[in-house]
Structure formats: structure tokens, C-alpha cells
Design a protein around this motif. Sequence first.
Motif, PDB file in Angstrom:
ATOM      1  N   GLU A 151      43.078 -11.178 -28.178  1.00 53.44           N
ATOM      2  CA  GLU A 151      41.784 -11.223 -27.509  1.00 53.44           C
ATOM      3  C   GLU A 151      41.913 -12.047 -26.239  1.00 53.44           C
ATOM      4  OE1 GLU A 151      37.408 -13.016 -28.464  1.00 53.44           O
ATOM      5  OE2 GLU A 151      38.465 -12.039 -30.113  1.00 53.44           O
ATOM      6  N   GLU A 152      41.489 -11.454 -25.138  1.00 50.58           N
ATOM      7  CA  GLU A 152      41.493 -12.128 -23.836  1.00 50.58           C
ATOM      8  C   GLU A 152      42.849 -12.755 -23.514  1.00 50.58           C
ATOM      9  OE1 GLU A 152      38.138 -14.742 -23.356  1.00 50.58           O
ATOM     10  OE2 GLU A 152      36.741 -13.243 -24.131  1.00 50.58           O
ATOM     11  N   GLY A 153      43.923 -12.025 -23.800  1.00 55.00           N
ATOM     12  CA  GLY A 153      45.264 -12.486 -23.441  1.00 55.00           C
ATOM     13  C   GLY A 153      45.927 -13.408 -24.442  1.00 55.00           C
ATOM     14  N   ASP A 208      50.011  -7.668 -22.412  1.00 54.12           N
ATOM     15  CA  ASP A 208      48.676  -8.267 -22.338  1.00 54.12           C
ATOM     16  C   ASP A 208      48.593  -9.638 -23.009  1.00 54.12           C
ATOM     17  OD1 ASP A 208      48.977  -7.071 -24.878  1.00 54.12           O
ATOM     18  OD2 ASP A 208      46.822  -6.723 -25.088  1.00 54.12           O
TER      19      ASP A 208
END
Length: 110
Positions: free
Chosen positions: A10-12, A47
Motif C-alpha cells: 500500500e502506497e509503496g 512499486d
Amino acid sequence: MSDAILFAVEEGMARLTLNRPARLNAFNADLAHAWKDATAEATSRADVKAILIDAVGPAFCAGGDVIDMATTMGASGGEITALAEVINAGIRSLTESAVPVVAAAHGTTA
């Protein structure tokens, strides 16, 4: 992936959560293979910019689940050596990666 490790990105940030609280997150074969797979995935994804390792329950990790090993593995020690290599492959994935890793260790930590 096995329920022995919860894995999310999540979010990197990849979060790897040891999930054997009844055994104080001690490594058995299932956790070892899930660990190897999760660390390989986390360190190979473009990611993922950071990795957090934490655990469910009162202990981060009590080491190896010697009760499980004694009841499921042969007496020669070869299976335990092979299991240690699986765990070490996960550790190498983390140490050989440029991705920062943080362990949110609590309670028993081995």
C-alpha cells in the motif's frame, strides 16, 4: 501465498506480517516457504519503496518451531538444514536488496 504470512502493498510499502501467534510466530515449513516467497516478491516489485516486517500476537518471532520440526521432520537433520536454507533465502532477499527494511519487533524476538 500462505496464511502464515500476511502480505500487502500500500502506497509503496510492503508489509509482511508473521501470522502464527499460537506458536509465537516460530518458523515451521509453511512459514519458512511463505517467508521466502513474500520477501522475494516484496524485493522484486517496482512499486515497493520500503518493507515493514511485523507480527501478530504477543511475540515477534520465537525462532524455529522445534516441536513442529521434531514431529514432522526426519531424525537425520537434513530436512532441518534444508528448512534453514529456505529461511536464509528470504533473509538474503532482504539483505541483497536496496529496498529499506524496518522490523517492528515486539515481545520475544529470536
